[in-house]
Design a protein around this motif. Structure first.
Motif, PDB file in Angstrom:
ATOM      1  N   SER A 130       0.829  -1.198   0.000  1.00 25.14           N
ATOM      2  CA  SER A 130       0.000   0.000   0.000  1.00 25.14           C
ATOM      3  C   SER A 130       0.868   1.256   0.000  1.00 25.14           C
ATOM      4  N   ASP A 131       0.270   2.382  -0.365  1.00 19.98           N
ATOM      5  CA  ASP A 131       0.984   3.653  -0.298  1.00 19.98           C
ATOM      6  C   ASP A 131       1.493   3.899   1.119  1.00 19.98           C
ATOM      7  N   GLU A 132       0.685   3.597   2.103  1.00 22.34           N
ATOM      8  CA  GLU A 132       1.068   3.844   3.489  1.00 22.34           C
ATOM      9  C   GLU A 132       2.273   2.992   3.884  1.00 22.34           C
ATOM     10  N   GLU A 133       2.296   1.746   3.439  1.00 20.72           N
ATOM     11  CA  GLU A 133       3.433   0.870   3.746  1.00 20.72           C
ATOM     12  C   GLU A 133       4.708   1.385   3.099  1.00 20.72           C
ATOM     13  N   LEU A 134       4.605   1.817   1.848  1.00 19.98           N
ATOM     14  CA  LEU A 134       5.800   2.307   1.154  1.00 19.98           C
ATOM     15  C   LEU A 134       6.260   3.639   1.723  1.00 19.98           C
ATOM     16  N   LEU A 135       5.339   4.514   2.063  1.00 19.54           N
ATOM     17  CA  LEU A 135       5.723   5.791   2.675  1.00 19.54           C
ATOM     18  C   LEU A 135       6.434   5.562   4.002  1.00 19.54           C
TER      19      LEU A 135
END
Length: 330
Positions: free
Chosen positions: A55-60
């Motif tokens: 997810s975007d949150e995981e990558l961020l």
């Protein structure tokens, strides 16, 4: 001390880049697909995940505190997908790069380096061949650069390394050049080993790693850097294969594209009948390989601060690993 995240950090180029960065005082975060590498580098932090599925949150969260990203992942032209090839390479190379560049910018990353292809360089130098229009792989390599540049505009320095033939080894891995060793070994002993009449630029994994560090430290936003090392004809390369594989180098015979094109057209048509399309049509590849895809290394070496290397020694080391992998144990 700055942290660099390498997407594809356990691959041949990712590992070499990690070694280079560690040697110059950087912290290194490797993000790559599982399984875990059997030969981890000391002081590298390894994370195993599919960035396309994260997810975007995981990558961020992974990119928090990262100063630079080296994007060394994606699909290369050896893959022959279901048609249309352009759609496959768009999904494999363009969209993931754009997403990662967008997230890197949001995370405050200062430098983003794309590991691209020198086919983008020669599509621009040789427009008459039509690679930009006809070769799905090449079209998307050019687009990959542009979307990454646009994501970085005004906030993050984004550069692209246009990579040619690369030589080097890593533990427990057979170099991709084994395909040429196999092809030459399969030619009957009483027949010539037919090869294209042109040539290509070649570099080492170490030079790529040095160039990547140079791009992080001094690259200019929106610039493409076509890396050079040495220039060599395909005939000389195949003579080196012959020498390492115990074949007669005198059998290597360079031939013009007109010899290969009819057969390659028939091959393309047969593949199309199966629903397969190469990222570069093989008939077009024959036209490319008749030319000298050479690059003067000095301008980019000066721009990025990487130097010459013993490319021929790296070629022979790679070929020896290939030959050894094909030799039955005693």
């Amino acid at each position: 001390m700055s942290t660099v995240a390498i997407i594809g950090g356990t691959g041949l180029l990712g590992r070499a880049t990690a070694e280079e960065l560690l040697a110059h005082g950087y912290d290194v975060l490797s993000i790559s697909l599982p399984p875990e590498t059997a030969h981890p580098l000391e002081d590298v932090r390894y994370v195993y995940c599919d960035v396309a599925e994260a997810s975007d949150e995981e990558l961020l969260a992974l990119l928090g505190g990262v100063g630079a990203v080296a994007y060394a992942a994606g699909a290369d032209e050896r893959i022959a997908p279901q048609a249309p090839a352009a759609g496959f390479f768009y999904r494999a190379n363009v969209l993931p790069t754009q997403r990662m560049a967008r997230l890197a910018r949001q995370a405050g990353v200062r430098s983003f380096v794309v590991y691209g292809s020198y086919f983008a360089e020669f599509a621009e130098r040789w427009p008459e061949i039509g690679l930009r229009e006809k070769a799905g792989y090449v079209r998307t390599r050019l687009l990959q650069e542009q979307v990454a540049f646009l994501e970085g505009d005004g906030a993050m320095t984004v550069t692209s390394l246009r990579l040619p033939w690369i030589f080097g080894t890593m533990p427990d891995t057979i170099p991709l050049w084994n395909m040429f060793v196999a092809m030459d070994a399969a030619v009957p002993e009483d027949a010539p080993i037919a090869v294209p009449a042109g040539g290509t630029v070649m570099i080492t994994t170490g030079q790529v790693a040095q160039a990547a560090r140079g791009a992080i430290e001094r690259g200019e936003h929106g610039e493409t850097y076509a890396l050079g090392g040495i220039n060599m004809t395909y005939a000389d390369f195949h003579r080196m294969i012959a020498e390492e594989a115990g074949l007669d180098p005198a059998r290597v015979m360079p031939l013009p594209a007109e010899v290969f094109v009819p057969r390659m057209k028939a091959y393309d048509e047969a593949e199309a009948a199966r629903g397969i399309e190469h990222g570069m049509h093989q008939a077009d590849a024959a036209l490319v390989q008749e030319r000298l895809a050479y690059i003067d290394p000095e301008p980019v070496q000066a721009a990025l601060g990487y130097g010459p290397d013993d490319v021929e020694a790296a070629i022979r080391e790679s070929l020896r690993v290939c030959v050894a992998s094909r030799t039955p144990a005693a």
